[in-house]
Write a protein that holds these residues in place. Structure first.
Motif, short mmCIF file in Angstrom:
data_model
loop_
_atom_site.label_atom_id
_atom_site.label_comp_id
_atom_site.label_asym_id
_atom_site.label_seq_id
_atom_site.Cartn_x
_atom_site.Cartn_y
_atom_site.Cartn_z
N UNK A 1 0.82 -1.22 0.00
CA UNK A 1 0.00 0.00 0.00
C UNK A 1 0.85 1.27 0.00
N UNK B 1 2.16 1.75 -3.55
CA UNK B 1 1.00 2.06 -4.40
C UNK B 1 0.60 3.52 -4.25
N UNK C 1 1.32 6.25 -7.33
CA UNK C 1 0.08 6.79 -7.89
C UNK C 1 0.00 8.31 -7.76
N UNK D 1 0.49 6.87 -14.38
CA UNK D 1 0.81 5.60 -13.73
C UNK D 1 -0.51 4.92 -13.33
N UNK D 2 -0.66 3.65 -13.69
CA UNK D 2 -1.86 2.89 -13.35
C UNK D 2 -1.40 1.59 -12.74
N UNK D 3 -1.73 1.42 -11.50
CA UNK D 3 -1.04 0.41 -10.68
C UNK D 3 -2.00 -0.57 -10.02
N UNK D 4 -1.68 -1.86 -10.10
CA UNK D 4 -2.45 -2.89 -9.42
C UNK D 4 -1.85 -3.24 -8.07
N UNK D 5 -2.62 -3.93 -7.27
CA UNK D 5 -2.16 -4.43 -5.96
C UNK D 5 -2.43 -5.92 -6.02
N UNK E 1 -5.96 -11.87 -8.85
CA UNK E 1 -5.76 -10.42 -8.95
C UNK E 1 -5.03 -10.06 -10.23
N UNK F 1 -7.19 -10.53 -13.44
CA UNK F 1 -8.18 -9.47 -13.63
C UNK F 1 -7.51 -8.14 -13.97
N UNK G 1 -8.66 -6.07 -17.16
CA UNK G 1 -9.56 -4.94 -16.88
C UNK G 1 -8.81 -3.62 -16.78
N UNK G 2 -7.80 -3.57 -15.92
CA UNK G 2 -7.15 -2.30 -15.62
C UNK G 2 -5.98 -2.05 -16.56
#
Lengths: 214, 214, 214, 214
Positions: free
Chosen positions: A72, A75, A79, A84-88, A94, A97, A101-102
């Protein structure tokens, strides 16, 4: 794909696990952050977030694998920057997807919380699901188009809410930019990318920060 | 504390679960997003992200409970704005650590992925761990001071990387701001907060967007 | 491999997801439990546990995919019987480790708790990790031999602690064995397997229960 | 309540975390397995499973907290015995549901897989949810009665499928019972419980094994 792995100090002992889990996929890996708990200087998520944003803006890499103890902190740090487009990512679903999706350019891993025995295997399973030709294909598939529109709108928003990267770099606290830009594993990659950057204002800003380094 | 609950359409059927899980804690709850799958207009994470940022900037609420199907879309949306620090909470330990270490003003819940039977109970257990007098106390406790410094640095970075909220609002795509600001549950709260806002530029920007509504 | 899928009523609406997730792997699938929430009679974990044990003892199948709302009810039920070794698989890493370390003949899935959107994808990822040529290879690999010894000792213990399956069947409450053995999807498979069973006492016991059915 | 904590060697370094997480709840804790990675003899899940079953049958404790690296080895081991009903608890929701629905007398923890930083906090949150006055109250509450019936049927099945504990003890491989019964932390508790046991056959069996110890 060109992937940067950037660890802060708190989870630097997991750096080798990440590298191994990325092997054999045909990607070029740049290992640019802390690589062991004894590394000096110690990078914080504020440093690794800035490194990540600079690399993406300079097109020095296509994708960033970052993280911190819980995922976190990094992230929230990465961000802060435009584009910047960031997954966790905690498990393979996770990753499955996020890819569909993201379809971001960055992921944050939880490298201490929940990272126990066989955590390295989990990383491998996560990357198996993340790096897929299905990237951007939507999930479920019939939602591909609205999800693509969502990503486009998000990219527009990111432009509208942030200053340009060059302004940002000059506005950031000097102590933070100095530690970040002078980090030995990062600096040569940054300098090379600056030479060929398509954003001359950012090149100039980076050079001025580098020149001011003690 | 004053807490806004803001759901997008994809997980609006979980809105009632969230409200129930927040009950009995002495907080004032504002329910400002979609509340059922049939709600019209349907809010997307781009809308709920902007709502969240406006409420925080106007000090209309202290905390936002948002989310989406996986939690990642809303997280990436709300994190586009300055002054937002957001967790991704899947279980009580996530909440325990977020409260102590990151101490943000926003959380994103995964409301479809992994949200099965007893998902409502999990929300309650998450909020039990999240709303604690230990907020900001650090984890482990001896790391409280560097973690506090990390949060301060992150707040400075957020200031440096973003435009002011008033500029942002005017720079965003009109279709997005229109849907967001005119949303019936949200608009009256926004208008009331605008009256008492300490940021006159933001008040002016909000009023100009509201005036331009069809 | 011959795999039986056996659902109780509480999660029968996930039966189709399980079947789809098992497709394309070259396994023969027998779908022997409830297949929809309206199925009658409704099977409970006590029934599906007995079905599973009988099929394994008759060598009618090689592996059982069972489960219930949380996975714990079915697990406790099927583990009452000799020669059953069962995993509780929530994510691909669980499956990866179970295949290598425990190498059991049965898995219990959580089909309501935590089973949300894309739960079907998670099943697929779980089965990808579960059905592997690495079954029994140990994890980490250098622990293969002690882990194999552990499994052998466990099999000996299972023999020592349980009555023979034929005695068990006759000692169980009649209402439970009747519902179980007369279940329409299960009964023909049981009868066929009884014909060729290598345990004549068990064959006799099954036939006597079947004969006593109302 | 009287609770035994029984660790095998693989996760003995988590023993102190478990003890601390159980503190302050008014329970009497007996710590009877390995307590550090250097303990000798090293207990395996086959040993800790037998210890657990003996303690429950002798009413020496009310509840067992066990586990192993993934939780699955110990679960499969302890479930070999009659009258043992065991959960697999990874997070507080698992504990919440197990207490209400399954209401067993034993839990298996994953003490290496997924056990990272703050794993000790997770244990505390798990125990907060596990030890509740709501034990056996059903979930959801209106399902209390069928869930109670399910537990009763399961107890009957357990009786029907297993040999009596005294027979079991004598039928188990001697090397396994010797290591188990002679384990220094366990033996005195076992001997004391044997004196007051209500199952004279089990007392006799235990004494005969103890007498045969080298």
């Amino acid at each position: 794909m060109k992937i940067a792995v950037i660890n802060e100090i708190s989870a630097a002992d997991k750096n080798a696990d990440i590298l191994r889990a990325l092997e054999g996929r045909g990607h070029e890996i740049l290992n640019l952050g802390n690589t062991s708990g004894n590394d000096s200087p110690a990078l914080l998520y504020t440093h690794t977030g800035l490194m990540s944003a600079l690399l993406l803006h300079l097109h020095a890499v296509d994708f960033i694998v970052g993280g911190c103890g819980t995922g976190i902190g990094y992230l929230n740090s990465v961000m802060q920057y435009p584009g910047v487009f960031c997954g966790h990512l905690l498990n393979p679903l996770d990753a499955f997807l996020f890819a569909r999706i993201n379809t971001g350019n960055c992921v944050s891993l939880a490298l201490n919380q929940g990272y126990g025995w066989a955590g390295d295997v989990n990383l491998r399973l996560i990357f198996d699901a993340l790096f897929t030709p299905e990237t951007g294909s939507g999930y479920p598939p019939h939602r591909a188009e609205p999800q693509r529109q969502g990503r486009e709108m998000l990219a527009q928003i990111s432009c509208a809410t942030h200053r340009p990267m060059a302004e940002i770099l000059l506005a950031l606290p000097a102590e933070m930019t100095h530690t970040t830009l002078s980090y030995p594993r990062f600096r040569p990659v940054l300098e090379a990318a600056t030479e060929t950057a398509s954003d001359p204002a950012l090149s100039t800003a980076i050079k001025s920060v580098l020149k001011a380094l003690p």
